[in-house]
Design a protein around this motif. Structure first.
Motif, PDB file in Angstrom:
ATOM      1  N   TRP A 312     -11.169   9.179 -21.987  1.00 60.28           N
ATOM      2  CA  TRP A 312     -11.055   7.719 -21.947  1.00 60.28           C
ATOM      3  C   TRP A 312     -10.976   7.185 -23.374  1.00 60.28           C
ATOM      4  O   TRP A 312     -11.990   7.111 -24.090  1.00 60.28           O
ATOM      5  N   LYS A 313      -9.793   6.824 -23.769  1.00 57.48           N
ATOM      6  CA  LYS A 313      -9.554   6.410 -25.150  1.00 57.48           C
ATOM      7  C   LYS A 313     -10.233   5.087 -25.482  1.00 57.48           C
ATOM      8  O   LYS A 313     -10.473   4.782 -26.647  1.00 57.48           O
ATOM      9  N   THR A 314     -10.523   4.291 -24.453  1.00 54.57           N
ATOM     10  CA  THR A 314     -11.102   2.966 -24.706  1.00 54.57           C
ATOM     11  C   THR A 314     -12.612   3.005 -24.895  1.00 54.57           C
ATOM     12  O   THR A 314     -13.214   1.999 -25.279  1.00 54.57           O
ATOM     13  N   LEU A 315     -13.258   4.155 -24.615  1.00 54.56           N
ATOM     14  CA  LEU A 315     -14.706   4.242 -24.738  1.00 54.56           C
ATOM     15  C   LEU A 315     -15.119   4.426 -26.193  1.00 54.56           C
ATOM     16  O   LEU A 315     -14.523   5.204 -26.921  1.00 54.56           O
ATOM     17  N   HIS A 316     -16.160   3.698 -26.582  1.00 56.64           N
ATOM     18  CA  HIS A 316     -16.676   3.810 -27.941  1.00 56.64           C
ATOM     19  C   HIS A 316     -17.681   4.951 -28.015  1.00 56.64           C
ATOM     20  O   HIS A 316     -18.072   5.533 -27.006  1.00 56.64           O
ATOM     21  N   SER A 580      -4.233  -2.792 -18.105  1.00 56.59           N
ATOM     22  CA  SER A 580      -3.286  -1.779 -18.552  1.00 56.59           C
ATOM     23  C   SER A 580      -2.873  -0.960 -17.346  1.00 56.59           C
ATOM     24  O   SER A 580      -3.603  -0.861 -16.362  1.00 56.59           O
ATOM     25  N   ASN A 583      -5.396   2.263 -15.943  1.00 54.39           N
ATOM     26  CA  ASN A 583      -6.787   1.820 -15.870  1.00 54.39           C
ATOM     27  C   ASN A 583      -7.639   2.876 -15.189  1.00 54.39           C
ATOM     28  O   ASN A 583      -8.121   2.718 -14.077  1.00 54.39           O
ATOM     29  N   LEU A 585     -10.588   3.955 -15.888  1.00 55.73           N
ATOM     30  CA  LEU A 585     -12.024   3.681 -15.781  1.00 55.73           C
ATOM     31  C   LEU A 585     -12.370   3.162 -14.400  1.00 55.73           C
ATOM     32  O   LEU A 585     -13.330   3.600 -13.774  1.00 55.73           O
TER      33      LEU A 585
END
Length: 591
Positions: A312-316, A580, A583, A585
């Motif tokens: 998951w590229k959007t996770l920090h 997006s 999605n 997630l």
């Protein structure tokens, strides 16, 4: 002659002494029994404390002590007034979803040349919310709904159609008076009709659909909305909310093969025990990686879960300690077991576990199985041949677990995912069956410090922190959380309960002491609903109001600090801020 006389005298005295000794012994024995009768037994307190619980668990007193590693934790007295297998105040509330007299029939409001198609997203439970909201969206648009298409390309990779999981004929028939529904889009001038495709933002309100989708529908006549999950606002008009309930709780019935197999699993659980607990356990590697939590597995765990998390590229970067403090970490199987034992469920209780691949396998499950040896899953109570028609389809297997969990006497979850939310709402609607959601934020501190407290302290704190998380009526304020989890518009209070309470109050005024007590008890039962309200409840994700702002000019929809202008054809200049295409997630969290 002297010696015989002495012997005779000694013999005479002995004959007189024996009755005296016997009388004295009898008196002392009687006195001992009399005092024993008056004195309380040293075990009486514990016996009275556990009597009710022992009865509810089949009379096995040994099953009522909670084993907490490294020392056992006994049940606290705080649970004695709670029935383990039913909600205390459920008799005062019931599910109500009938339409009001103002809600027009579908035939009167449906336009003949408007067709709405939707494509759901995610696994079974995320798709269920999408189907429910699609019916309401069609009603808002006065359109005919084409039976929704299920997601076949997401994380779950399930090729099932709607009719493979749900009874499509029942679905259409049950909603006939509310929304016009057809199985397929009709031909247009003898040819296949390709609908216009578009997207809508999350939590799109009634006004949002009218402003965004309706102009397109009027012009194109057939519109398909993709990625349809949580695309309808949480707060709607009461009649629309009740329509949601009619769809979710009555129209969406599983297909016969799933129902029949699910009923077999329930019957087998009932054959083994009068009551059973169902646990929805999310402890798969993917779930743990997504959560960003740490469970003590050292570098091996960090490496394995870190590799998965990078999907998951959007996770920090995660902060495991912070996530745990905030209650965002799923409970471990052992923690779930400790919580249940502290709440009063003994080791003789039968437990059904619905889960995927558990990270750590049997080693992770071992503590839970030690606490609850009567441990079952669909794989242990059904043969491979019986599960064969379902095993290749994740949604159908999930549907079997859904049925067993829904029919359980107590439902427990270690997470706040979609299945947990939907079942929580469903069980509220159908009689407030006990549904235990861990207060993870508070329980975290208890689990960390359990070795530094007594058995009684551990159980007492668990019971205290779980108050408001047990599935009682009005635990969550109306409007808080997802509607599918807290369908407050569809929960009504029994007027007879109110009348009984009022009658009790009137009797109190007449000075009847015995009746005053009855009135007080009734009053306490009803007022306890409010006292048990979970004021600390917070939804897992932010729950904004509608996507549009009531103060926005017509033709514009508010998007936080920005606005997107709606063109005359109903489309917008930019759909990207809403979502997006990938999605993942949402798809992953769908079950």
């Amino acid at each position: 002659m002297a010696i015989p006389r002495r012997r005779h005298l000694h013999h005479s005295r002995a004959r007189l002494l024996i009755p005296a000794i016997f009388a004295t012994s009898t008196f002392l024995l009687f006195l001992f029994f009399f005092l024993s009768f008056l004195a309380p037994s040293p075990n009486d307190h514990n016996h009275l404390r556990h009597a009710r619980r022992d009865d509810s668990l089949g009379g096995k007193g040994g099953g009522n002590e909670i084993e907490v590693h490294p020392s056992p934790v006994k049940i606290s007295a705080g649970v004695d007034n709670r029935d383990l297998w039913s909600s205390r105040n459920s008799k005062f509330f019931y599910g109500c979803s009938n339409a009001s007299s103002k809600f027009a029939k579908a035939k009167a409001i449906t336009h003949p040349n408007r067709y709405l198609l939707i494509v759901t997203s995610g696994g079974l439970n995320q798709q269920r919310t999408g189907i429910t909201d699609a019916v309401v969206a069609a009603r808002i648009l006065n359109a005919t709904l084409v039976v929704p298409k299920l997601d076949k390309t997401s994380f779950w990779k399930d090729s099932s159609d709607f009719s493979d999981i749900f009874d499509v004929d029942w679905f259409i028939k049950h909603l006939t008076t509310d929304v016009s529904i057809i199985k397929d889009l009709p031909l247009r001038r003898g040819q296949i009709w390709t609908p216009y495709r578009m997207r809508v933002p999350r939590k799109c309100s009634e006004r949002c659909y009218i402003n965004r989708v309706l102009p397109v529908l009027v012009k194109k006549h057939a519109v398909q909305i993709s990625k349809f999950d949580y695309r309808l606002a949480n707060k709607l008009d009461t009649d629309l909310q009740k329509l949601r309930c009619r769809v979710n709780y009555h129209a969406l019935k599983f297909a016969d093969p799933i129902l029949e197999m699910g009923e077999k699993l329930v019957q087998r659980m009932r054959m083994s025990s009068k009551h059973y607990i169902a646990l929805h356990l999310r402890f798969e590697p993917d779930m743990l990686a997504f959560s960003g939590c740490y469970y003590g597995g050292g570098d091996k765990e960090r490496t394995e879960l870190g590799k998965i998390r990078r999907r998951w590229k959007t996770l920090h970067n995660s902060n495991p300690e912070k996530a745990r403090r905030q209650g965002r970490c799923p409970l471990t199987p052992e923690e779930v077991g400790l919580m249940l034992r502290a709440l009063g469920y003994g080791n003789d209780v039968h437990i059904y576990v619905a889960s995927g691949e558990v990270y750590g396998g049997e080693e992770t499950l071992a503590p839970l199985k030690a606490l609850f040896p009567n441990f079952y899953s669909k794989d242990t109570i059904a043969s491979k041949e019986e599960l064969g028609p379902f095993s290749a389809y994740s949604s159908r297997m999930a549907a079997l677990d859904f049925i067993v969990c829904d029919e359980s006497d107590v439902f427990v979850t270690n997470n706040n995912g979609n299945m947990a939310k939907i079942l929580a709402g469903r069980r509220r609607y159908f009689g407030h069956k006990p549904t235990i959601r861990p207060n993870a934020k508070k329980l975290n501190r208890v689990f960390l410090n359990r070795n530094n407290m007594t058995r009684e302290e551990f159980a007492s704190r668990v019971n205290t922190f779980q108050r408001g998380f047990m599935g009682e009526p009005k635990e969550v304020r109306p409007g808080r959380g997802e509607f599918h989890e807290n369908p407050s518009s569809c929960i009504c209070e029994d007027p007879e309960a109110k009348n009984k309470m009022d009658l009790g109050r009137r009797k109190i005024g007449k000075g009847n002491v015995a009746k005053k007590k009855d009135g007080d008890d009734m009053k306490k039962d009803i007022e306890a609903v409010v006292h048990d309200e979970n004021l600390d409840y917070e939804p897992e994700m932010a729950d904004p109001e509608d996507e549009d702002d009531e103060d926005s000019p017509r033709g514009e929809v508010s998007l936080g600090n920005s606005q997107v202008e709606v063109l005359s054809n109903g489309t917008s200049t930019d759909y990207d801020p809403f979502m997006s295409e990938d999605n993942e997630l949402d798809e992953f969290l769908s079950d």
